[in-house]
Design an enzyme around this catalytic site. Structure first.
Site, PDB file in Angstrom:
ATOM      1  N   GLU A  95     -10.244  -6.282  -4.062  1.00  0.00           N
ATOM      2  CA  GLU A  95      -9.227  -7.288  -3.765  1.00  0.00           C
ATOM      3  C   GLU A  95      -9.800  -8.433  -2.932  1.00  0.00           C
ATOM      4  O   GLU A  95      -9.395  -9.587  -3.090  1.00  0.00           O
ATOM      5  CB  GLU A  95      -8.057  -6.635  -3.027  1.00  0.00           C
ATOM      6  CG  GLU A  95      -7.246  -5.660  -3.860  1.00  0.00           C
ATOM      7  CD  GLU A  95      -7.874  -4.273  -3.924  1.00  0.00           C
ATOM      8  OE1 GLU A  95      -7.302  -3.399  -4.610  1.00  0.00           O
ATOM      9  OE2 GLU A  95      -8.936  -4.047  -3.294  1.00  0.00           O
ATOM     10  N   ARG A 128     -18.693   4.035  -7.212  1.00  0.00           N
ATOM     11  CA  ARG A 128     -17.627   3.192  -6.661  1.00  0.00           C
ATOM     12  C   ARG A 128     -17.564   3.290  -5.149  1.00  0.00           C
ATOM     13  O   ARG A 128     -17.349   2.291  -4.463  1.00  0.00           O
ATOM     14  CB  ARG A 128     -16.275   3.630  -7.262  1.00  0.00           C
ATOM     15  CG  ARG A 128     -15.037   3.023  -6.616  1.00  0.00           C
ATOM     16  CD  ARG A 128     -14.954   1.539  -6.865  1.00  0.00           C
ATOM     17  NE  ARG A 128     -13.737   0.964  -6.290  1.00  0.00           N
ATOM     18  CZ  ARG A 128     -13.610   0.568  -5.039  1.00  0.00           C
ATOM     19  NH1 ARG A 128     -14.620   0.709  -4.181  1.00  0.00           N
ATOM     20  NH2 ARG A 128     -12.486   0.047  -4.608  1.00  0.00           N
TER      21      ARG A 128
END
Length: 423
Positions: free
Chosen positions: A66, A272
């Protein structure tokens, strides 16, 4: 009355969970020290003087993805309002580290407070933002209620809500519908996202596009990745932004295909989550591969005799895509909804996806239609297809070119959102 009771119960639940959440972040701080920085901010306490005046433009980006998506929006906001005073909040250590690079003199950064009445009230009383923008899905009930108490309008930008998340949210409608209705404006990524958000209770919803298309890869990182590719003596197959279990799936699939492999590819794995770097390194080594970790490359170049590369660095994803002949999308082979596939297209990297891409449903379908990506039913099928594509340079080049066109054709969301947020 039902909604008031739900919010009160949520507040008490968050209070009870606070010690556990703080302990969890402290534990994660063993491997990611950033989690242990000024933890009092999680409770709405600040070890700084109260900022003079007010007028903060508050933007919240929960994590690394984000924050990277917010970068072009912040640039567009500053083009339209050069004197913008940015207050950037986040929740994860990787998000905070990336966010620090977006700050200018006069800006500020802190943790988003826990969603308790006291912590959120102290946050608004201390910072007194003029408005707030939440990125993608970060709608917290108490935070929205306290923003309304403080008279701070809050928008949701680059908003997305999958059908699966909508069903989950509707089971907590008494808590989440008032929060969605409390948003001033919602700028959705796609028409399906907009419809799901309206069903969740948001009133003013517009489709504005996806900010991730405006996140252009840095030329320096692309050049670095190309140097890595030149150092490899064989094709490079990337498992990008992998999640727990997917690395084992890939190794098992490659082992099953061993007899048909004409030239064994060099495997590049980029997990990740940083806390899994050591775990994945051990997994690759147990499979008989000599692992070269990015953090240990001398002069920034990988050793020539490695059997696998481990991307254990942050902020270098464009370089990893540039180094790969072909990528497989992490989070899509486990039932986790997939990761950001737009970055691969923008870097000109052909992409194979698994069946689970609900987190980026619209972008995934558009990438498939554009010829920038292909979908495979599972890891075994994807591995077999990857090995064929590694022997088919013209096919890979067509996919790479399609990806670049696909990424370029969807740009412009940052300017549109900035204009709407500042209007």
């Amino acid at each position: 009355m039902r909604e008031t009771l739900a919010l009160a119960l949520w507040g008490w639940a968050m209070r009870l969970a606070t010690p556990l959440l703080l302990a969890r972040w402290w534990w994660r701080g063993r491997q990611e020290p950033g989690y242990r920085v000024v933890m009092a901010e999680r409770l709405g306490f600040y070890d700084m003087r109260r900022p003079s005046g007010c007028g903060w433009f508050w933007l919240h980006a929960v994590s690394l993805g984000e924050t990277l998506a917010a970068a072009p929006l912040i640039e567009a906001l500053r083009r339209q309002e050069p004197d913008l005073r940015l207050l950037l909040t986040c929740t994860t250590a990787t998000g905070r580290e990336a966010g620090a690079k977006l700050l200018r003199e006069g800006d500020a950064q802190c943790w988003l407070p826990l969603d308790t009445p006291g912590a959120t009230r102290r946050f608004f009383d201390f910072w007194q933002p003029r408005q707030g923008v939440l990125m993608e899905t970060e709608v917290w009930p108490t935070l929205i209620a306290q923003a309304q108490r403080a008279g701070v309008p809050v928008d949701l930008a680059n908003a997305r809500l999958s059908r699966k998340s909508l069903r989950s949210g509707q089971r907590m409608a008494a808590l989440l519908r008032p929060a969605a209705a409390g948003l001033r404006r919602v700028l959705a990524q796609s028409a399906p996202d907009a419809e799901h958000l309206r069903c969740m209770g948001a009133s003013r919803v517009e489709v504005a596009g996806n900010l991730k298309f405006d996140s252009k890869p840095e030329p320096e990182l692309l050049a670095l990745g190309r140097r890595w590719r030149e150092a490899a003596d064989r094709p490079v197959l990337l498992l990008a932004v992998s999640r727990d279990g997917e690395e084992a799936m890939l190794l098992q699939a490659l082992s099953a295909q061993r007899a048909s492999i004409r030239e064994r590819p060099l495997i590049l794995v980029v997990p990740r989550h940083p806390q899994r770097f050591d775990e994945v390194a051990s997994l690759l080594a147990e499979a008989g591969l000599r692992v070269a970790r990015r953090s240990a490359w001398r002069a920034g170049l990988p050793p020539a005799d490695a059997g696998a590369w481990l991307g254990d660095s942050m902020g270098e994803m464009p370089a990893y895509y540039a180094a790969a002949d072909l990528a497989m999308l992490g989070g899509s082979f486990a039932p986790l909804g997939g990761q950001n596939l737009i970055q691969a297209a923008a870097c000109g990297c052909p992409l194979l996806m698994g069946p689970s891409t609900f987190n980026f449903a619209a972008a995934a379908e558009e990438a498939l239609a554009a010829g920038a990506a292909e979908r495979c039913q599972d890891m075994a099928a994807a591995t077999a297809r990857a090995l064929r594509l590694l022997d088919d340079s013209p096919a890979r080049q067509r996919m790479a070119s399609a990806g670049l066109r696909f990424a370029a054709s969807h740009q412009g969301a940052a300017e549109r959102m900035a204009q709407q947020l500042l209007s």
